[in-house]
Design an enzyme around this catalytic site. Structure first.
Site, PDB file in Angstrom:
ATOM      1  N   ASP A  54      -2.577  -6.391   8.954  1.00  0.00           N
ATOM      2  CA  ASP A  54      -3.142  -6.688   7.627  1.00  0.00           C
ATOM      3  C   ASP A  54      -3.200  -5.345   6.921  1.00  0.00           C
ATOM      4  O   ASP A  54      -3.844  -4.409   7.424  1.00  0.00           O
ATOM      5  CB  ASP A  54      -4.550  -7.296   7.809  1.00  0.00           C
ATOM      6  CG  ASP A  54      -5.211  -7.646   6.489  1.00  0.00           C
ATOM      7  OD1 ASP A  54      -4.847  -7.052   5.447  1.00  0.00           O
ATOM      8  OD2 ASP A  54      -6.127  -8.490   6.498  1.00  0.00           O
ATOM      9  N   ASN A  81       6.773  -4.767   2.410  1.00  0.00           N
ATOM     10  CA  ASN A  81       7.048  -5.978   1.636  1.00  0.00           C
ATOM     11  C   ASN A  81       5.767  -6.712   1.240  1.00  0.00           C
ATOM     12  O   ASN A  81       5.720  -7.343   0.185  1.00  0.00           O
ATOM     13  CB  ASN A  81       7.952  -6.896   2.486  1.00  0.00           C
ATOM     14  CG  ASN A  81       7.964  -8.307   1.973  1.00  0.00           C
ATOM     15  OD1 ASN A  81       8.603  -8.601   0.963  1.00  0.00           O
ATOM     16  ND2 ASN A  81       7.248  -9.205   2.641  1.00  0.00           N
ATOM     17  N   LYS A 114       1.477   6.508   5.588  1.00  0.00           N
ATOM     18  CA  LYS A 114       0.801   7.635   6.264  1.00  0.00           C
ATOM     19  C   LYS A 114       0.827   7.467   7.776  1.00  0.00           C
ATOM     20  O   LYS A 114       0.989   8.430   8.517  1.00  0.00           O
ATOM     21  CB  LYS A 114      -0.657   7.721   5.802  1.00  0.00           C
ATOM     22  CG  LYS A 114      -0.796   8.483   4.514  1.00  0.00           C
ATOM     23  CD  LYS A 114      -2.131   9.195   4.467  1.00  0.00           C
ATOM     24  CE  LYS A 114      -2.110  10.169   3.319  1.00  0.00           C
ATOM     25  NZ  LYS A 114      -3.090  11.203   3.441  1.00  0.00           N
ATOM     26  N   SER A 132       9.215  -3.384  -4.733  1.00  0.00           N
ATOM     27  CA  SER A 132       8.535  -3.300  -6.027  1.00  0.00           C
ATOM     28  C   SER A 132       8.815  -4.589  -6.772  1.00  0.00           C
ATOM     29  O   SER A 132       8.736  -5.695  -6.212  1.00  0.00           O
ATOM     30  CB  SER A 132       9.050  -2.062  -6.767  1.00  0.00           C
ATOM     31  OG  SER A 132       8.496  -1.962  -8.050  1.00  0.00           O
ATOM     32  N   TYR A 146      -0.823  -6.729 -12.150  1.00  0.00           N
ATOM     33  CA  TYR A 146       0.288  -6.689 -11.178  1.00  0.00           C
ATOM     34  C   TYR A 146       1.226  -5.525 -11.522  1.00  0.00           C
ATOM     35  O   TYR A 146       1.607  -4.747 -10.655  1.00  0.00           O
ATOM     36  CB  TYR A 146       1.028  -8.025 -11.204  1.00  0.00           C
ATOM     37  CG  TYR A 146       2.219  -8.112 -10.281  1.00  0.00           C
ATOM     38  CD1 TYR A 146       2.078  -7.924  -8.911  1.00  0.00           C
ATOM     39  CD2 TYR A 146       3.498  -8.415 -10.772  1.00  0.00           C
ATOM     40  CE1 TYR A 146       3.175  -8.027  -8.054  1.00  0.00           C
ATOM     41  CE2 TYR A 146       4.598  -8.518  -9.924  1.00  0.00           C
ATOM     42  CZ  TYR A 146       4.430  -8.321  -8.567  1.00  0.00           C
ATOM     43  OH  TYR A 146       5.519  -8.418  -7.723  1.00  0.00           O
ATOM     44  N   LYS A 150       2.451  -2.237  -9.365  1.00  0.00           N
ATOM     45  CA  LYS A 150       3.843  -1.931  -9.025  1.00  0.00           C
ATOM     46  C   LYS A 150       4.316  -0.639  -9.713  1.00  0.00           C
ATOM     47  O   LYS A 150       5.152   0.078  -9.164  1.00  0.00           O
ATOM     48  CB  LYS A 150       4.759  -3.115  -9.369  1.00  0.00           C
ATOM     49  CG  LYS A 150       4.513  -4.362  -8.494  1.00  0.00           C
ATOM     50  CD  LYS A 150       4.875  -4.150  -7.019  1.00  0.00           C
ATOM     51  CE  LYS A 150       4.819  -5.443  -6.213  1.00  0.00           C
ATOM     52  NZ  LYS A 150       5.069  -5.263  -4.771  1.00  0.00           N
TER      53      LYS A 150
END
Ligand code: NAP
Length: 276
Positions: A54, A81, A114, A132, A146, A150
């Site tokens: 998650d 994704n 990271k 994206s 949104y 992005k």
């Protein structure tokens, strides 16, 4: 030696289709998702490992990466994704919903990157593919939050590309149009249904609703396949090309944004969205 890809958000949509595509092409796949009961079919494939991740839970990110390295030895490609679209009139969207949008679409991606970078650096290579959207290049009405998320992902990827190129790691951005033939539209619809925009916005909403309805009819029928193919090409591409725009449905507006003057772009989109 077989290559290995780790993908986030593989329960449905582009993520699931991408996991099947890499598996069919002989890759080892770490298909991650929030609810692993959604991955029963995927887990039947020999070279696929389904595990929980998650993007809002850093422990689950570390655990998935550790398991993947233990199981397959090395990760070559990361595909960020997982994401969703918090659409709706900005004024009606709660602060909590905005924070959640950024946690999933931006901070979650940062946390996964990271967590994997020490591994990529230790191998002096690796490719990060960030999913994206056309909304990462263009601000659309009803998509301000949104788009903001992005745009942030695009800024992150653009800056990071230079830093990581210096240590042999590639960064890629996929910008799908309004494909919608995934779980995206369903979640977007439920987020919008929970909002109560002020009455003054109703005429604008009606106009935009008609416009988007018409656009959906024109959307690219092969959009999902094109996005999945572009993700695969980006993962294999040996260049440092950053952006891939696989679907034709947003081509005219992307061209207007990127190839014309600010003034010409604004008059094109004002006539489209405001009818001026
Ligand atoms: P989708 O079918 O709804 O898939 C979204 C995936 O993200 C699901 O697996 C979902 O998991 C996962 N996800 C959501 N929140 C998560 C979290 N906190 N941690 C981990 N996974 C999480 O939609 P999609 O169209 O394939 O979307 C994939 C990406 O494409 C997104 O980044 C989206 O913004 C982008 N995109 C989509 C379109 C489009 O029209 N479809 C266009 C441009 C860009 P759950 O099942 O657990 O919710």
């Amino acid at each position: 030696m077989k290559k290995t890809v780790l993908i986030t958000g593989t329960s449905t949509g582009f993520g699931a289709a991408t996991a099947y595509n890499f598996a069919e092409k002989g890759w080892n796949v770490i298909a991650t998702m929030r609810d692993i009961t959604m991955g029963k079919e995927l887990s039947r494939l020999n070279n696929v490992l389904v595990t929980r991740l998650d993007v809002q839970d850093r422990k689950s990110i570390d655990a998935a990466i550790t398991l993947a390295i233990e199981h397959f030895g090395k990760i070559d490609v990361l595909i960020n994704n997982a994401g969703y679209g918090q659409f709706g009139i900005f004024e009606s969207i709660s602060r909590e919903a905005i924070l959640n949008q950024f946690e999933v679409n931006v901070f979650g991606v940062m946390d996964v990157i990271k967590a994997i970078l020490p591994h990529f650096r230790s191998h002096k290579g690796g490719t990060i593919v960030n999913i994206s959207s056309g909304a990462g290049a263009i601000g659309f009405p009803m998509a301000s939050v949104y788009s903001a998320s992005k745009f942030a992902l695009e800024g992150l990827s653009e800056g990071l590309r230079y830093e990581l190129a210096s240590v042999g790691i590639k960064v890629k951005l996929i910008e799908p149009g309004g494909a919608m033939k995934t779980g995206f539209g369903t979640r977007m619809g439920s987020e919008i249904a929970a909002l109560k925009p002020a009455e003054e916005y109703i005429p604008f909403l009606t106009r935009i609703g008609k416009l988007y309805g018409g656009m959906e009819g024109n959307s690219d029928p092969d959009a999902v396949e094109k996005v999945v193919a572009a993700i695969y090409d980006a993962a294999l591409d040996n260049t440092h090309q950053l952006r891939y725009t696989p679907t034709n449905d947003i081509a005219p507006i992307l061209k207007a944004r990127r190839s014309t003057s600010e003034q010409a772009y604004q008059s094109f989109t004002d006539s489209l969205f405001l009818g001026e």
